[in-house]
Design an enzyme around this catalytic site. Structure first.
Site, short mmCIF file in Angstrom:
data_model
loop_
_atom_site.label_atom_id
_atom_site.label_comp_id
_atom_site.label_asym_id
_atom_site.label_seq_id
_atom_site.Cartn_x
_atom_site.Cartn_y
_atom_site.Cartn_z
N LYS A 26 5.70 109.54 36.38
CA LYS A 26 5.46 110.74 35.57
C LYS A 26 5.07 111.93 36.44
O LYS A 26 5.48 113.07 36.17
CB LYS A 26 4.37 110.46 34.55
N GLY A 34 5.07 104.42 27.20
CA GLY A 34 4.90 103.91 25.86
C GLY A 34 3.49 104.07 25.30
O GLY A 34 3.07 103.30 24.45
N LYS A 69 -3.31 118.74 29.57
CA LYS A 69 -3.98 119.32 28.41
C LYS A 69 -3.52 118.56 27.17
O LYS A 69 -2.35 118.21 27.05
CB LYS A 69 -3.61 120.80 28.28
N ILE A 93 -2.26 118.20 23.56
CA ILE A 93 -1.60 119.01 22.54
C ILE A 93 -1.97 118.40 21.19
O ILE A 93 -1.78 117.21 20.97
CB ILE A 93 -0.06 118.98 22.72
N HIS A 123 7.16 114.95 18.04
CA HIS A 123 7.91 114.40 19.16
C HIS A 123 9.39 114.71 18.91
O HIS A 123 9.99 114.17 17.98
CB HIS A 123 7.67 112.88 19.23
N GLU A 174 8.91 113.47 29.22
CA GLU A 174 9.57 112.57 30.14
C GLU A 174 11.05 112.49 29.80
O GLU A 174 11.48 112.96 28.75
CB GLU A 174 8.94 111.17 30.11
N ARG A 230 18.34 106.11 29.72
CA ARG A 230 19.04 104.98 29.11
C ARG A 230 19.57 105.39 27.74
O ARG A 230 19.26 106.48 27.25
CB ARG A 230 18.04 103.84 28.90
N VAL A 263 17.19 103.45 21.27
CA VAL A 263 17.29 102.73 20.00
C VAL A 263 17.88 103.63 18.92
O VAL A 263 18.77 103.23 18.17
CB VAL A 263 15.89 102.23 19.55
N ARG A 276 13.60 101.69 11.08
CA ARG A 276 13.63 100.42 11.82
C ARG A 276 13.06 99.30 10.96
O ARG A 276 11.91 99.37 10.52
CB ARG A 276 12.81 100.54 13.10
#
Ligand code: MV4
Length: 490
Positions: free
Chosen positions: A114, A160, A197, A199, A204, A284, A288, A291, A332
């Site tokens: 990261k 994660g 910081k 948020i 997301h 990030e 890949r 899902v 899901r």
């Protein structure tokens, strides 16, 4: 041109990749552990190679490479999870002269840490959350003062949501720093942490990108993945309901810049936090296939796995200008019990009736008779719906969820049905704290006993068919009526 593809994965994504490969006339090699000897993904392959007894063998680079060699495969698709973001694996494939259906190892590595990713993105002009180093308490104090409290201490090699702690004032900093570092050591093998910081109430939002080996890059718009529980996504949708067009445009530009700066090709995703003022920050990049990729496929008409296979072959992306139409939502379906704290619910699936019909896609790794193993993640299937508008997609989601019947194990279907009718969700008014703010979801869900009735009724129905006994008037049956009544009650 790969002619034989080894899929280094299991479950629904192994099935998904196998479908695309077969459509391209590519032979499919599946791999399986002993726990997966009877799993559905093997049925979609031309041949299958055993990996042995260890349920973690999907993570074993040497075994996977050996399986590819033994079967004569000339390329490997890693799916998601397992080895999909392991640069050493991508390199091992190259060394073994196997095509890796994914990005270059250097790009995986660039985004693997990261702190390294933050530095690279800052240099490329990509906005990251204000933050900085925290290798000593002194340095951490300085960084925290500069960005202002509350802050998050994050593990450099974490992921994660693990190895992340909030600090509201300086008095707590030393203790949290120490705790996060020691947790990072045991979870990720490194004590390295840094500071960002915090948020508040972020959404997301992620941008799908696709690049070919000639350096062409396109974006395929955004996905809103704010509805999560313990950092596991539950619902994803596109478009992001409240995202202004100008912000979306800027976010897509930034995502392409991020991908370009690390020489990216194949499918990838840039994750952002969107704050309540409409500002966004790079978090990030997932190097890949994700899902939730099907919602992007439903609105753009692009098959991402076909594109990945073309790109791995050195072919150009087949898209000119990205366009989209309508709205798509993914739910899901997990083997877990929302009434018992989402406890995993492995076991035998006795009955499985998945929805279908207009605008409904189900990507599933199980069927009636499948054994759900306690060794793997609980994702059974992804229900993906499309509608001309968001309202139409939400209505379709509810319709499809109410058609779903699973007997034998517990699932989160009742929780999802509740969620799909929640007023805030229906308005598109939610952030990453949505599930925490709604503990009632799933509590009133269809009791498992009712699903067992439904299962028995399904069995009874097929018996009726065999014996050609008369059905209830107008083609309905008592169990359908009973189930409808139950749904109305809720
Ligand atoms: C954050 C954040 C607020 N501020 N970073 C959680 C998982 C990891 N990928 C990043 N995460 C967060 N990072 C800053 N500076 C809030 C979260 C977060 C979150 C992010 C996305 C989706 C759900 C989330 C749930 C809780 C916290």
């Amino acid at each position: 041109m790969p002619t034989k593809l080894l899929i280094a994965n299991r479950g629904e994504i192994a099935v998904r990749v196998a479908r695309a490969a077969r459509e391209r006339g590519i032979e499919v090699v599946a791999v399986f552990t002993e726990a997966d000897r009877h799993s559905l993904h093997l049925r979609y392959a031309d041949e299958a190679v055993a990996l042995g007894d260890d349920p973690r063998a999907y993570l074993d680079i040497e075994r996977i490479i050996q399986a590819a060699r033994r079967s004569g495969a000339d390329a490997v698709h890693p799916g998601y999870g397992f080895l999909s973001e392991n640069a050493d694996f991508a390199e091992a494939c190259q060394r073994a002269r196997l095509g890796f259906v994914g990005p270059p190892p250097s790009a995986i590595r660039a985004m693997g840490s990261k702190e390294r990713a933050r530095a690279a993105m800052t240099a490329a002009g990509v906005p990251v959350v204000p933050g900085g180093p925290a290798s000593t308490l002194e340095e951490a104090r300085e960084t925290a003062r500069r960005v202002g409290y509350p802050i998050l201490v994050k593990a450099t090699d974490g992921g994660g949501g693990k190895g992340m702690r909030r600090v509201d004032r300086e008095a707590e900093l030393a203790q949290v720093l120490e705790r996060t570092a020691s947790e990072a050591l045991s979870a990720f093998g490194s004590r390295a942490v840094y500071i960002e910081k915090a948020i508040d109430h972020p959404r997301h939002v992620e941008i799908q990108v696709l690049g070919d080996r000639e350096g062409r890059l396109v974006h395929l718009f955004e996905r809103d993945c704010s509805i999560q529980r313990r950092h596991q996504k539950i619902i994803e949708e596109t478009p992001c309901p409240p995202l202004p067009p100008a912000t979306l445009e800027e976010m897509c530009r930034v995502a392409l810049r991020a991908a370009e700066s690390i020489g990216y090709y194949s499918a990838g995703t840039c994750e952002f936090l969107l704050d309540s003022n409409g500002a966004f920050y790079f978090l990030e990049m997932n190097t890949r296939l994700q899902v939730e990729h099907p919602i992007t496929e439903l609105v753009t008409g692009v098959d991402l796995v076909h594109e990945m296979l073309r790109i791995a072959d050195g072919e150009p992306i087949s898209i000119d200008v990205p366009r989209r139409r309508g709205a798509a939502i993914e739910a899901r379906i997990n083997a877990e019990d929302p009434k018992r704290g989402f406890l995993p619910s492995p076991g035998n699936i006795e009955q499985w009736l998945a929805p279908s019909g207009p605008g409904v896609r189900v990507d599933s790794g199980v069927a009636a008779g499948s054994e759900v193993s306690p060794h793997y993640d609980p994702l059974l299937a992804k229900l993906v719906v499309w509608g001309e508008t968001r309202a139409a997609a939400v209505a379709r989601l509810r319709r499809a969820l109410s058609e779903f019947a699973v007997v034998g194990i517990d699932t989160n279907l009742g929780f999802l049905l509740d969620l799909s009718q929640d007023p805030a969700f229906v308005r598109g008014d939610y952030a990453t704290d949505f599930v925490n703010l709604h503990p009632e979801l799933g509590a009133t869900a269809l009791p498992q006993a009712a699903l067992h009735d439904l299962g028995r009724a399904l069995g009874a129905l097929s018996l009726l068919d065999e014996k050609s006994e008369p059905r209830a008037p107008n083609g309905t049956s008592p169990w359908v009526l009973a189930d409808r009544a139950r749904l109305r009650e809720r």
